[in-house]
Design a protein around this motif. Sequence first.
Motif, PDB file in Angstrom:
ATOM      1  N   LYS A  97       0.823  -1.221   0.000  1.00  0.00           N
ATOM      2  CA  LYS A  97       0.000   0.000   0.000  1.00  0.00           C
ATOM      3  C   LYS A  97       0.849   1.261   0.000  1.00  0.00           C
ATOM      4  O   LYS A  97       0.337   2.360  -0.170  1.00  0.00           O
ATOM      5  N   GLY A  98       2.149   1.109   0.256  1.00  0.00           N
ATOM      6  CA  GLY A  98       3.005   2.288   0.376  1.00  0.00           C
ATOM      7  C   GLY A  98       3.147   2.752   1.807  1.00  0.00           C
ATOM      8  O   GLY A  98       3.917   3.669   2.103  1.00  0.00           O
ATOM      9  N   HIS A  99       2.427   2.133   2.716  1.00  0.00           N
ATOM     10  CA  HIS A  99       2.547   2.435   4.138  1.00  0.00           C
ATOM     11  C   HIS A  99       2.138   1.195   4.920  1.00  0.00           C
ATOM     12  O   HIS A  99       1.405   0.339   4.417  1.00  0.00           O
ATOM     13  N   PRO A 100       2.602   1.043   6.150  1.00  0.00           N
ATOM     14  CA  PRO A 100       2.235  -0.138   6.940  1.00  0.00           C
ATOM     15  C   PRO A 100       0.744  -0.159   7.260  1.00  0.00           C
ATOM     16  O   PRO A 100       0.054   0.862   7.209  1.00  0.00           O
ATOM     17  N   THR A 101       0.245  -1.355   7.595  1.00  0.00           N
ATOM     18  CA  THR A 101      -1.134  -1.491   8.051  1.00  0.00           C
ATOM     19  C   THR A 101      -1.231  -0.988   9.488  1.00  0.00           C
ATOM     20  O   THR A 101      -0.596  -1.530  10.383  1.00  0.00           O
ATOM     21  N   TRP A 102      -2.008   0.049   9.676  1.00  0.00           N
ATOM     22  CA  TRP A 102      -2.119   0.669  10.989  1.00  0.00           C
ATOM     23  C   TRP A 102      -2.977  -0.160  11.937  1.00  0.00           C
ATOM     24  O   TRP A 102      -3.907  -0.853  11.511  1.00  0.00           O
ATOM     25  N   ILE A 103      -2.662  -0.041  13.220  1.00  0.00           N
ATOM     26  CA  ILE A 103      -3.557  -0.515  14.273  1.00  0.00           C
ATOM     27  C   ILE A 103      -4.032   0.713  15.033  1.00  0.00           C
ATOM     28  O   ILE A 103      -3.248   1.402  15.689  1.00  0.00           O
ATOM     29  N   SER A 104      -5.303   1.009  14.905  1.00  0.00           N
ATOM     30  CA  SER A 104      -5.930   2.114  15.621  1.00  0.00           C
ATOM     31  C   SER A 104      -6.644   1.542  16.843  1.00  0.00           C
ATOM     32  O   SER A 104      -7.231   0.461  16.776  1.00  0.00           O
ATOM     33  N   LEU A 105      -6.595   2.243  17.947  1.00  0.00           N
ATOM     34  CA  LEU A 105      -7.248   1.793  19.176  1.00  0.00           C
ATOM     35  C   LEU A 105      -8.188   2.875  19.685  1.00  0.00           C
ATOM     36  O   LEU A 105      -7.791   4.035  19.807  1.00  0.00           O
ATOM     37  N   SER A 106      -9.423   2.466  19.965  1.00  0.00           N
ATOM     38  CA  SER A 106     -10.403   3.400  20.531  1.00  0.00           C
ATOM     39  C   SER A 106     -10.842   2.876  21.900  1.00  0.00           C
ATOM     40  O   SER A 106     -11.868   2.213  22.029  1.00  0.00           O
ATOM     41  N   PRO A 107     -10.067   3.156  22.945  1.00  0.00           N
ATOM     42  CA  PRO A 107     -10.357   2.626  24.275  1.00  0.00           C
ATOM     43  C   PRO A 107     -11.243   3.562  25.080  1.00  0.00           C
ATOM     44  O   PRO A 107     -11.566   4.671  24.649  1.00  0.00           O
ATOM     45  N   GLY A 108     -11.619   3.118  26.268  1.00  0.00           N
ATOM     46  CA  GLY A 108     -12.277   3.999  27.208  1.00  0.00           C
ATOM     47  C   GLY A 108     -11.249   4.834  27.951  1.00  0.00           C
ATOM     48  O   GLY A 108     -10.046   4.732  27.694  1.00  0.00           O
ATOM     49  N   PRO A 109     -11.705   5.674  28.897  1.00  0.00           N
ATOM     50  CA  PRO A 109     -10.775   6.457  29.708  1.00  0.00           C
ATOM     51  C   PRO A 109      -9.741   5.551  30.373  1.00  0.00           C
ATOM     52  O   PRO A 109     -10.064   4.428  30.792  1.00  0.00           O
ATOM     53  N   PHE A 110      -8.507   6.029  30.515  1.00  0.00           N
ATOM     54  CA  PHE A 110      -7.414   5.125  30.862  1.00  0.00           C
ATOM     55  C   PHE A 110      -7.623   4.379  32.172  1.00  0.00           C
ATOM     56  O   PHE A 110      -7.483   3.157  32.231  1.00  0.00           O
ATOM     57  N   ARG A 111      -7.926   5.069  33.247  1.00  0.00           N
ATOM     58  CA  ARG A 111      -8.012   4.376  34.538  1.00  0.00           C
ATOM     59  C   ARG A 111      -9.097   3.301  34.526  1.00  0.00           C
ATOM     60  O   ARG A 111      -8.917   2.216  35.076  1.00  0.00           O
TER      61      ARG A 111
END
Length: 394
Positions: free
Chosen positions: A254-268
């Motif tokens: 693709k010309g760039h790596p396959t991204w891993i996106s993360l959509s988590p909740g608030p950290f604590r």
Amino acid sequence: ALSAGPLAAPAVAQLRGAAREQVRSQAASRIGVWLTNSPSPLYYQPARIDRAVQELAAAGFTTLYPNVWSRGTTFHRSRWAPMEPALQKANPSFDPICHMTRAAQRRGMEVFPWFEYGLMEPATAKVVKQHPEWVLQRRDGSTAYPMHGTTMVWLNPAHPGVRERFIGLITEIVQRCGVDGIQLDDHFAWPVELGYDPFTRQLYRQASGQEPPANHTDRFWMRWRRQQLTELLRELRSTLRELDEQARKDGKGKGHPTWISLSPGPFRFAYNRWLQDWELWTVGSLVDDLVVQNYAYSVQGFAKDLNQPALVKANEWGMPVEIGILAGFGGRTTDMTTLAEKVRLAKGRGHGVIYFYWEGLWGEHAGREGPALRQRAFTDLHRSVQRSSPPGRR
């Protein structure tokens, strides 16, 4: 939360390199939207997808996050799980994710399929009946997890069979559709009260020489389970890199790596309730960007939540951060004046924005303002904020 500790220095140095800064500036220009089948007829007719992608591109959107994994089913023919029943009935030969990806990439947009349900499965799923040893248990032996109007169970991220299946679900869509990346969310997790099934008990005994503590919030016991979840993410990252390298050698990269996106909740909450250590995942380069959901009602509350410590830390480390903003869902539709203020606040901090969800833009949940007004307003808003933003990764 864990402090950065001795492992943080080299990781932080890496994140602050020129390449990371470039990625961060690109992500800051991102304007995305989550797309789902529930409640929406979008996935079942090619013409609906074509029209949606065309409208989104015209309105200045750069990135699409279509749900591809929901309630134990996929939105394509998979070797790992059954097809979503409504798609199976409407058009079993149709692959809405690949169709959407081709339509979007032709217009310079990116596509990140969203694996919404993570490691959850309906309690009645075939895989649960075939592999009861894959299911996490509470100390009393129970497994049921009521969620989203049904009874779910949680598959064990430490089990080799679960890992193979989960990574297989992801890699098959990456390879077939040529997507730009994938997204995990707060369901890529290990609920803190789970882990007393025979497989996990045996694994823990081998590692520690002891039985798992009766107290599921024991700090060492929690840390050990977090490490198992992290190892699954690390294995996914390694597998995607291998696929990228093979595609490059085959001239299909693709010309760039396959991204891993993360959509988590608030950290604590994520750290203590779901055993997600996304601070560690960030400094360890196991994810490429964070989508922090900020669904505060008021602009003041939204602004306050932009200052949560983990988000500030991610910024300091150079991690690209986008803000999830509620456009409309069910009975709650955010008016355009409020949306514009929130978008400008997020953009002013150097963040991209992602809306939840497609039908809340100018579709079924457009609210009293109506589809036509909102479609024009989103287009004008995005033009105004993009004039002061760097170009997105194309």
